[in-house]
Design a protein around this motif. Structure first.
Motif, short mmCIF file in Angstrom:
data_model
loop_
_atom_site.label_atom_id
_atom_site.label_comp_id
_atom_site.label_asym_id
_atom_site.label_seq_id
_atom_site.Cartn_x
_atom_site.Cartn_y
_atom_site.Cartn_z
N ASP A 63 0.87 -1.16 0.00
CA ASP A 63 0.00 0.00 0.00
C ASP A 63 0.91 1.22 0.00
OD1 ASP A 63 -1.92 1.95 0.37
OD2 ASP A 63 -2.91 0.93 2.03
N PHE A 64 0.72 2.15 -0.95
CA PHE A 64 1.60 3.32 -1.03
C PHE A 64 1.54 4.16 0.24
CE2 PHE A 64 1.82 2.47 -5.60
CZ PHE A 64 3.17 2.67 -5.80
N ALA A 65 0.47 4.04 0.99
CA ALA A 65 0.38 4.69 2.30
C ALA A 65 0.15 3.58 3.32
CB ALA A 65 -0.75 5.69 2.32
N PRO A 66 1.25 2.89 3.75
CA PRO A 66 1.06 1.77 4.67
C PRO A 66 0.45 2.21 5.99
CG PRO A 66 3.40 2.31 4.44
CD PRO A 66 2.65 3.17 3.48
N PRO A 67 -0.27 1.30 6.62
CA PRO A 67 -0.87 1.64 7.91
C PRO A 67 0.23 1.92 8.94
CG PRO A 67 -1.07 -0.71 7.46
CD PRO A 67 -0.49 -0.08 6.24
N ALA A 68 -0.16 2.65 9.98
CA ALA A 68 0.77 2.90 11.08
C ALA A 68 0.36 2.03 12.26
CB ALA A 68 0.73 4.38 11.46
N PRO A 69 1.26 1.34 12.85
CA PRO A 69 2.65 1.19 12.44
C PRO A 69 2.74 0.31 11.18
CG PRO A 69 2.23 -0.29 14.27
CD PRO A 69 0.97 0.53 14.04
N ALA A 70 3.83 0.49 10.44
CA ALA A 70 4.03 -0.28 9.21
C ALA A 70 4.06 -1.77 9.53
CB ALA A 70 5.33 0.14 8.54
N PRO A 71 3.48 -2.60 8.67
CA PRO A 71 3.46 -4.04 8.93
C PRO A 71 4.87 -4.64 8.94
CG PRO A 71 1.91 -3.46 7.20
CD PRO A 71 2.75 -2.25 7.46
N ILE A 72 5.03 -5.67 9.76
CA ILE A 72 6.25 -6.49 9.71
C ILE A 72 6.18 -7.28 8.41
CG2 ILE A 72 7.51 -8.38 10.83
CD1 ILE A 72 7.49 -5.84 12.50
N THR A 73 7.31 -7.50 7.77
CA THR A 73 7.31 -8.20 6.50
C THR A 73 8.19 -9.44 6.54
OG1 THR A 73 9.18 -6.97 5.66
CG2 THR A 73 7.00 -6.02 5.26
N SER A 74 8.00 -10.29 5.55
CA SER A 74 8.85 -11.46 5.37
C SER A 74 10.10 -11.06 4.59
CB SER A 74 8.09 -12.55 4.59
OG SER A 74 7.79 -12.09 3.28
N ALA A 169 18.71 -8.88 6.83
CA ALA A 169 19.72 -9.43 7.74
C ALA A 169 19.12 -9.66 9.13
CB ALA A 169 20.93 -8.51 7.81
N LEU A 170 18.37 -8.70 9.62
CA LEU A 170 17.74 -8.84 10.93
C LEU A 170 16.71 -9.98 10.93
CD1 LEU A 170 17.18 -7.96 13.83
CD2 LEU A 170 15.56 -6.28 12.91
N LEU A 171 15.91 -10.06 9.86
CA LEU A 171 14.93 -11.15 9.79
C LEU A 171 15.60 -12.51 9.77
CD1 LEU A 171 12.38 -9.53 7.32
CD2 LEU A 171 11.93 -10.19 9.70
N ARG A 172 16.73 -12.62 9.07
CA ARG A 172 17.46 -13.89 9.08
C ARG A 172 17.97 -14.21 10.48
NH1 ARG A 172 21.15 -15.99 4.47
NH2 ARG A 172 20.25 -17.93 5.26
N LEU A 176 16.81 -17.55 12.64
CA LEU A 176 17.77 -18.53 13.18
C LEU A 176 17.60 -18.72 14.69
CD1 LEU A 176 20.94 -17.59 11.15
CD2 LEU A 176 19.50 -19.63 10.89
N ARG A 177 17.08 -17.71 15.37
CA ARG A 177 16.95 -17.80 16.82
C ARG A 177 15.59 -18.26 17.29
NH1 ARG A 177 20.81 -14.81 15.36
NH2 ARG A 177 22.67 -14.41 16.57
N ILE A 178 14.53 -17.99 16.52
CA ILE A 178 13.21 -18.31 17.05
C ILE A 178 12.32 -19.18 16.17
CG2 ILE A 178 13.15 -16.25 18.49
CD1 ILE A 178 11.31 -14.93 16.50
N ALA A 179 12.62 -19.32 14.91
CA ALA A 179 11.65 -19.99 14.03
C ALA A 179 12.05 -21.38 13.59
CB ALA A 179 11.41 -19.12 12.79
N ARG A 180 13.29 -21.71 13.64
CA ARG A 180 13.63 -23.02 13.07
C ARG A 180 13.67 -24.11 14.08
NH1 ARG A 180 19.71 -24.05 12.50
NH2 ARG A 180 20.54 -22.60 13.99
#
Length: 180
Positions: A63-74, A169-172, A176-180
């Motif tokens: 969305d060109f005007a993302p909601p606040a706060p901006a969504p977390i993304t993959s 980089a942060l998502l990776r 590695l710490r919480i999802a696998r």
């Protein structure tokens, strides 16, 4: 003479920033799996998914005007966003300027996304290799409306690659710490 040297320094600085931010992201993408690529750290975040309007194609939330706060993304969302910016900014500034974001192929796997990212970087890297200070100042068409100096187009793409590369980089690290 000093002025001519400083003009060439702008091209060198942009080229070096483009290359270094790309190299850093390349290192952080090494070994990216499909599970990581598609992992969404929150239930209400933005990602890529099959396009219900175009069977066999994928799309991504935007969305060109993302909601606040901006969504977390993959990671997929971030990498596709970098690819799309490279392709659309370059398409309008140096190409026919016909495609729009929905026209772009959204890669559904990590491997396809890495290939698409490399492909999207190639014309920018090639242009920077031969660019001059005059080339940076040249006004180019833009998908956003008003013409934009070519150097500003490249600066925007460096910024996008750096900004979203850091988020990848942060998502990776989180994965590695919480999802696998």
């Amino acid at each position: 003479m000093a002025h001519m040297q400083s003009e060439g320094e702008g091209v060198k600085l942009l080229a070096r920033s483009w290359q270094q931010s790309g190299d850093r992201l390349e290192d952080r993408l090494a070994g990216l799996t499909d599970a990581e690529y598609l992992w969404l750290p929150t239930d209400d975040g933005w990602t890529i998914h099959p396009d219900p309007m175009r069977p066999g194609r994928w799309t991504y939330d935007y969305d060109f005007a993302p909601p606040a706060p901006a969504p977390i993304t993959s990671i997929a969302w971030r990498l596709v966003h970098i690819i799309a910016d490279n392709e659309i900014y370059w398409e309008y500034a140096f190409g026919p300027g016909q495609r729009t974001f929905p026209d772009l192929i959204v890669p559904e796997t990590a491997s396809a996304a890495l290939d698409a990212w490399h492909h999207s970087r190639a014309p920018i890297t090639e242009w920077l290799a031969d660019a001059t200070a005059d080339d940076l100042a040249e006004s180019r068409p833009s998908h956003l409306g008003d013409p934009t100096p070519a150097g500003e187009v490249v600066r925007i793409l460096v910024d996008e690659q750096t900004h979203h590369g850091a988020e990848i980089a942060l998502l990776r690290d989180l994965y590695l710490r919480i999802a696998r």
